[in-house]
Write a protein that holds these residues in place. Structure first.
Motif, PDB file in Angstrom:
ATOM      1  N   PHE A  72     -14.115  -6.493 -49.397  1.00  0.00           N
ATOM      2  CA  PHE A  72     -15.147  -7.336 -48.777  1.00  0.00           C
ATOM      3  C   PHE A  72     -16.048  -6.494 -47.883  1.00  0.00           C
ATOM      4  O   PHE A  72     -17.285  -6.538 -47.989  1.00  0.00           O
ATOM      5  N   ASP A  73     -15.444  -5.692 -47.013  1.00  0.00           N
ATOM      6  CA  ASP A  73     -16.238  -4.893 -46.071  1.00  0.00           C
ATOM      7  C   ASP A  73     -17.087  -3.857 -46.812  1.00  0.00           C
ATOM      8  O   ASP A  73     -18.231  -3.611 -46.442  1.00  0.00           O
ATOM      9  N   TYR A  76     -20.223  -5.628 -48.403  1.00  0.00           N
ATOM     10  CA  TYR A  76     -21.279  -5.942 -47.444  1.00  0.00           C
ATOM     11  C   TYR A  76     -21.827  -4.687 -46.773  1.00  0.00           C
ATOM     12  O   TYR A  76     -22.995  -4.657 -46.376  1.00  0.00           O
ATOM     13  N   ASN A  77     -21.014  -3.673 -46.670  1.00  0.00           N
ATOM     14  CA  ASN A  77     -21.522  -2.432 -46.100  1.00  0.00           C
ATOM     15  C   ASN A  77     -22.600  -1.846 -47.009  1.00  0.00           C
ATOM     16  O   ASN A  77     -23.644  -1.385 -46.547  1.00  0.00           O
ATOM     17  N   GLU A  80     -25.716  -4.368 -46.576  1.00  0.00           N
ATOM     18  CA  GLU A  80     -26.368  -4.424 -45.267  1.00  0.00           C
ATOM     19  C   GLU A  80     -26.894  -3.062 -44.832  1.00  0.00           C
ATOM     20  O   GLU A  80     -27.866  -2.981 -44.076  1.00  0.00           O
ATOM     21  N   SER A  81     -26.281  -1.998 -45.319  1.00  0.00           N
ATOM     22  CA  SER A  81     -26.759  -0.661 -44.937  1.00  0.00           C
ATOM     23  C   SER A  81     -28.178  -0.410 -45.411  1.00  0.00           C
ATOM     24  O   SER A  81     -28.883   0.418 -44.847  1.00  0.00           O
ATOM     25  N   VAL A  82     -28.588  -1.116 -46.456  1.00  0.00           N
ATOM     26  CA  VAL A  82     -29.962  -0.924 -46.948  1.00  0.00           C
ATOM     27  C   VAL A  82     -30.821  -2.168 -46.695  1.00  0.00           C
ATOM     28  O   VAL A  82     -31.894  -2.325 -47.281  1.00  0.00           O
ATOM     29  N   GLY A  83     -30.344  -3.033 -45.831  1.00  0.00           N
ATOM     30  CA  GLY A  83     -31.134  -4.220 -45.486  1.00  0.00           C
ATOM     31  C   GLY A  83     -31.247  -5.214 -46.630  1.00  0.00           C
ATOM     32  O   GLY A  83     -32.180  -6.011 -46.673  1.00  0.00           O
ATOM     33  N   ALA A  84     -30.311  -5.144 -47.557  1.00  0.00           N
ATOM     34  CA  ALA A  84     -30.359  -6.065 -48.700  1.00  0.00           C
ATOM     35  C   ALA A  84     -29.480  -7.278 -48.428  1.00  0.00           C
ATOM     36  O   ALA A  84     -28.641  -7.251 -47.520  1.00  0.00           O
ATOM     37  N   GLY A  85     -29.662  -8.312 -49.225  1.00  0.00           N
ATOM     38  CA  GLY A  85     -28.845  -9.513 -49.089  1.00  0.00           C
ATOM     39  C   GLY A  85     -28.499 -10.059 -50.455  1.00  0.00           C
ATOM     40  O   GLY A  85     -29.284  -9.920 -51.399  1.00  0.00           O
ATOM     41  N   ARG A 100     -32.007 -10.083 -52.456  1.00  0.00           N
ATOM     42  CA  ARG A 100     -33.260  -9.343 -52.317  1.00  0.00           C
ATOM     43  C   ARG A 100     -32.995  -7.996 -51.671  1.00  0.00           C
ATOM     44  O   ARG A 100     -32.005  -7.812 -50.950  1.00  0.00           O
ATOM     45  N   SER A 101     -33.887  -7.073 -51.963  1.00  0.00           N
ATOM     46  CA  SER A 101     -33.711  -5.713 -51.451  1.00  0.00           C
ATOM     47  C   SER A 101     -35.041  -4.992 -51.580  1.00  0.00           C
ATOM     48  O   SER A 101     -35.980  -5.514 -52.187  1.00  0.00           O
ATOM     49  N   LEU A 102     -35.092  -3.800 -51.043  1.00  0.00           N
ATOM     50  CA  LEU A 102     -36.223  -2.930 -51.367  1.00  0.00           C
ATOM     51  C   LEU A 102     -36.088  -2.572 -52.854  1.00  0.00           C
ATOM     52  O   LEU A 102     -34.969  -2.584 -53.394  1.00  0.00           O
ATOM     53  N   ASP A 105     -33.423  -0.401 -54.306  1.00  0.00           N
ATOM     54  CA  ASP A 105     -32.024  -0.838 -54.253  1.00  0.00           C
ATOM     55  C   ASP A 105     -31.684  -1.946 -55.257  1.00  0.00           C
ATOM     56  O   ASP A 105     -30.584  -2.507 -55.209  1.00  0.00           O
TER      57      ASP A 105
ATOM     58  N   ARG B 352     -29.144   3.390 -40.098  1.00  0.00           N
ATOM     59  CA  ARG B 352     -28.909   2.149 -40.825  1.00  0.00           C
ATOM     60  C   ARG B 352     -29.732   0.998 -40.220  1.00  0.00           C
ATOM     61  O   ARG B 352     -30.359   0.216 -40.941  1.00  0.00           O
ATOM     62  N   TYR B 363     -39.929  -7.684 -46.528  1.00  0.00           N
ATOM     63  CA  TYR B 363     -39.810  -9.089 -46.933  1.00  0.00           C
ATOM     64  C   TYR B 363     -40.901  -9.932 -46.257  1.00  0.00           C
ATOM     65  O   TYR B 363     -41.499 -10.802 -46.885  1.00  0.00           O
TER      66      TYR B 363
END
Lengths: 422, 427
Positions: A72-73, A76-77, A80-85, A100-102, A105, B352, B363
């Motif tokens: 799990f970690d 999400y690591n 979240e490390s690349v600002g994605a969801g 979504r992501s850049l 990614d 980060r 976004y």
């Protein structure tokens, strides 16, 4: 900028069905350095047994809690490390995902999606953490006047039908679900058949499809079960009222309504235009005008139409002081009567048509908005040119069509009146 | 975010920011006033928000029911927000229709009527809005925490105002507030979208420049003194779920420490989202999530600082796990706060946080309404360059900075801890 050429259509929507059954839709937007990946799949709450209601949602939310490759970690690591969801949700017919992501990614998003679908391990400790979170969510729901009014409403309107059940279940059903149930539900109901993935953003459609193929193109599931047929919905024979008591609250939520059309019904557009006049246009249409503007009874008072793969509901909602429930309810009933007796006038109709056509580009400006539009096209088989034909479809609706639709669905003497509050 | 931006000030003091963005046939127009609940005295709390509601009640030229229909008919969307520091009105319209929004805003800058009957009917609407908020445990708790954190500064009351004032305020209280603060020299017009800057500026001059400047509105100058000792409070109410809020004092957005604190927030509770029209991302690998949710002290934790004119709050909200007591969650929370004070964070964690901020900006830039929002928003507490240089300033933050601000701002003696105690059906 030309309005028409900014709308998605066959010229710029790419659609391909992969050999394993997954449909991919893509449209590029190179103004954006980011990308949205959204879609749906067959594993909805329809498959839930009554005694384990909430099983589909529990399973869907477990997918990201650990896979054969990552904890799990770690999942999400990576995100979240690349600002994605990336998140999942459950509906009655289908479940869905939204990520979504850049742009750089997107392979990560697709890789995680593939892992979540094909290699979840349902770690026991994580399942218990999730269970506690779901149960807390249900405790909070029990205190929410809006949620409870809505549950009471569905329960009466769809009595005896799977639509009467809340997808998130009840505390007693969530407590009954075992890890084996989750594993079994995943094995039987997750698969590529019926899955749709839309990718929108700063990526070429061919590239998007290539990436989807690499991630989930080889996925095969022989055991994926067919969706069960639904029983018909029984019409109301008379108005049914119910008040659900929640002590200590300063406001009650009120919902008054009845059955509505399916998205694919021929009356859908006329009903949708009628609904806009009834309780949306301007400051919440006629309902807002009477309940909020003229009487000052509520901060919100509006109507809504939820038309999906099956028959939906047509409802009016308002949040009012507990002492004003009857007063607001009477005003709403008067408006519903007027709506089915008189219909709508030419000015109202023209206003709403202009509103529908004019607001379309606004709903399609973000990657997420376009992805939703592509999924809407696919889910309801509207045709790739739907948004380009939209203006014509709106404009051909007449006042008679609206009145016919209103009378077909709304009988002011056969309604559900649900309230929750003190 | 490096598209050309034009900034100018009209002769009556109205500041104008225009940014051409030609990605969709849409324009978003925002009119910002420097007025919010910070400008309210006791007895008239909530007046700014109520005035905002009255701005939708019409003028001679655009009577109420004409106004909202006109915008909707053209396919536009419009709304307004009242905050502690500002009030903003926006219209996002198909590009060819934006003139309607401009005419409307120039008209209601000074011509709103505030008819007594409409003030009366809006009173009960706002009372109902407040009653709806009071249904939420976190509103009740947040209000108690905020009024404890601010005894002197007008940040002490909620934007919606106290119920007593909502019942007693008069039409003249509202109208005076409107006339005092709704003047061009106290406003900013910001637009983003599919227009030609030169002709748009000419049209704005035509519609707004004739509105006379007003007196510079007087401001309440009541800085909050330092808090010298932790305050704990509890709020009881219906439900079965407990919540805890921990609230620290944070500096103004224009303070240089705001940036290392933003990194600190990102590490502790996940990145704050500066977009109004585009959601954030999850925080499941933030330090507090790992220490509190993973370890089952709480079922969720969220933190957030807001960009404000005067020093405001950094609030962490925890939904307590059904098998835990609030004190247990708080003890685990304190351990994590102590760790970030004692041990330096890593350079990787800062990198980060910057990548997260970069993605959130990407976004937000998809949406013209959000781009319009950014233009004026930063002007309310700094200026637009605050936004443009945001990522740069985050990049300059060092591990030493993060440790320093953690020790300086996350002090137990300057915090308020609020607990929502559910009465479990005994209400």
């Amino acid at each position: 900028m030309n309005k028409q050429n900014s709308l998605p259509g066959p010229g710029d929507i790419y659609r391909e069905v992969l050999p394993n059954g997954i449909t991919v839709l893509s449209r590029s937007n190179f103004n954006s350095p980011s990308v949205v990946m959204a879609g749906y799949f067959e594993a909805g709450a329809l498959f839930d047994p009554d005694e384990k209601l909430g099983l589909a949602e529990y399973t869907v939310l477990s997918l990201m809690r650990g896979t054969k490759s990552r904890t799990f970690d770690e999942i999400y690591n990576a995100l979240e490390s690349v600002g994605a969801g990336l998140g999942f949700n459950t509906g009655v017919h289908k479940s869905g995902f939204h990520g979504r992501s850049l742009v750089e990614d997107l392979p990560l998003l697709l890789g995680l999606l593939s892992e979540a679908f094909t290699k979840p391990v349902f770690p026991k400790a994580e399942m218990e953490k999730l269970r506690a979170q779901l149960l807390t969510g249900l405790d909070i729901r029990a205190e929410d006047t809006g949620d409870m009014a809505s549950m009471v409403f569905d329960n009466i309107l769809f009595k005896g039908h799977p639509y009467s059940r809340p997808e998130d279940g009840f505390p007693e059903t969530i407590k009954k679900i075992k890890r084996d149930d989750l594993v079994k539900f995943h094995r039987e109901h997750f698969g590529p058949r019926g899955m749709v993935i839309a990718i929108v953003g700063g990526v070429k459609p061919e590239e998007a499809v290539r990436q989807v193929k690499r991630a989930v193109g080889g996925w095969q599931v022989k055991s994926q079960k067919e969706t069960p047929a639904l029983p018909p919905i029984k019409a109301l024979k008379k108005t049914v009222s119910k008040h659900h008591r929640i002590a200590g609250k300063s406001q009650s939520d009120l919902i008054i309504g009845t059955n509505g059309p399916m998205r694919r019904d021929p009356e859908f557009m006329a009903a949708s235009i009628g609904n806009n006049i009834l309780g949306q246009f301007g400051m919440m249409g006629r309902i807002g005008d009477v309940v909020r503007e003229k009487s000052g009874l509520a901060y919100y008072a509006y109507s809504s139409l939820s038309a999906g793969l099956g028959p939906g509901s047509w409802e009016v909602s308002a949040g009012v002081n507990p002492q004003n429930v009857k007063k607001a309810s009477d005003l709403i009933l008067d408006e519903l009567r007027r709506f089915v007796q008189e219909g709508v006038n030419a000015d109202e109709l023209a206003d709403t048509k202009a509103n529908f056509v004019g607001r379309l580009p606004l709903s399609l400006e973000s990657n997420g908005g376009v992805a939703n539009a592509l999924l809407n096209i696919e889910r309801h088989q509207l045709g790739l040119d739907y948004y380009q034909r939209y203006e014509g479809l709106v404009n051909e609706v007449t006042a008679e069509d609206v009145l016919t639709a209103a009378r077909k669905f709304i009988d002011p003497d056969k309604l559900v009146i649900a309230a929750a509050g003190p | 975010m490096k598209d050309p931006l034009i900034q100018t000030t009209l002769s009556n003091g109205l500041k104008v920011l225009l940014k051409e963005v030609h990605t969709a046939p849409i324009i978003s127009s925002w009119l910002w006033y420097r007025v919010g609940s910070r400008d309210e005295v006791q007895g008239r709390t909530g007046v700014s928000h109520w005035v905002e509601h009255m701005q939708f009640k019409g003028t001679e030229q655009f009577p109420a029911n004409i106004l909202d229909k006109a915008i909707s008919r053209e396919g536009g969307t419009w709304n307004a927000f009242t905050y502690i520091d500002w009030t903003a009105y926006f219209e996002t319209m198909p590009a060819a229709k934006i003139d309607l929004a401009l005419r409307l805003e120039s008209d209601r800058m000074s011509n709103s009527r505030f008819i007594p009957e409409e003030v009366a009917s809006e009173r009960t609407v706002i009372v109902s809005e407040r009653e709806g908020s009071e249904n939420e445990p976190l509103f009740r708790l947040g209000e108690a925490v905020q009024q404890t954190a601010f005894r002197i500064h007008p940040y002490h009351h909620e934007v919606i105002g106290d119920m007593a004032d909502l019942h007693s305020m008069t039409r003249d209280d509202l109208y005076n507030h409107y006339r005092t603060f709704y003047v061009p020299n106290n406003a900013i017009m910001a637009m983003a979208g599919d227009f030609d800057t030169e002709s748009m500026l000419a049209r704005i001059r035509e519609l707004f420049e004739s509105i006379p400047a007003g007196d510079e509105p007087a401001r309440l100058a009541r800085p909050e003194p330092a808090q010298n000792g932790e305050v704990r409070l509890s709020v009881e109410g219906p439900g079965t779920t407990s919540y805890v809020q921990v609230c620290y004092r944070f500096p103004a957005a224009s303070h240089p420490d705001f940036f290392p604190l933003s990194v600190l927030d990102s590490l502790l509770a996940g990145p704050s989202n500066l977009n109004m029209f585009s959601g954030g991302i999850s925080n499941k690998t933030s330090r507090l999530y790992r220490a509190l949710v993973d370890k089952e002290y709480v079922v969720s934790v969220h933190g957030g600082a807001q960009a404000t004119i005067d020093p405001f709050m950094y609030t962490i909200t925890m939904t307590i796990h059904p098998r835990r007591k609030p004190e247990e969650a708080l003890a685990a929370f304190d351990k994590e706060i102590q760790r970030i004070k004692d041990e330096r964070v890593t350079k990787e964690e800062i990198t980060r946080a910057i990548k997260q901020a970069r993605a959130l900006f990407a976004y937000g830039s998809e949406n013209i309404t959000n781009q319009g929002f950014w233009l004026g928003y930063a002007e309310m507490f700094a200026d637009y360059s605050w936004f443009e240089s945001y990522l740069e300033k985050l990049s300059a933050v060092t591990v030493r900075d993060v440790q320093r601000v953690a020790n300086e701002y996350l002090k137990p003696q300057s915090r308020v801890i609020g607990t929502y105690v559910p009465l479990d059906g005994k209400a």
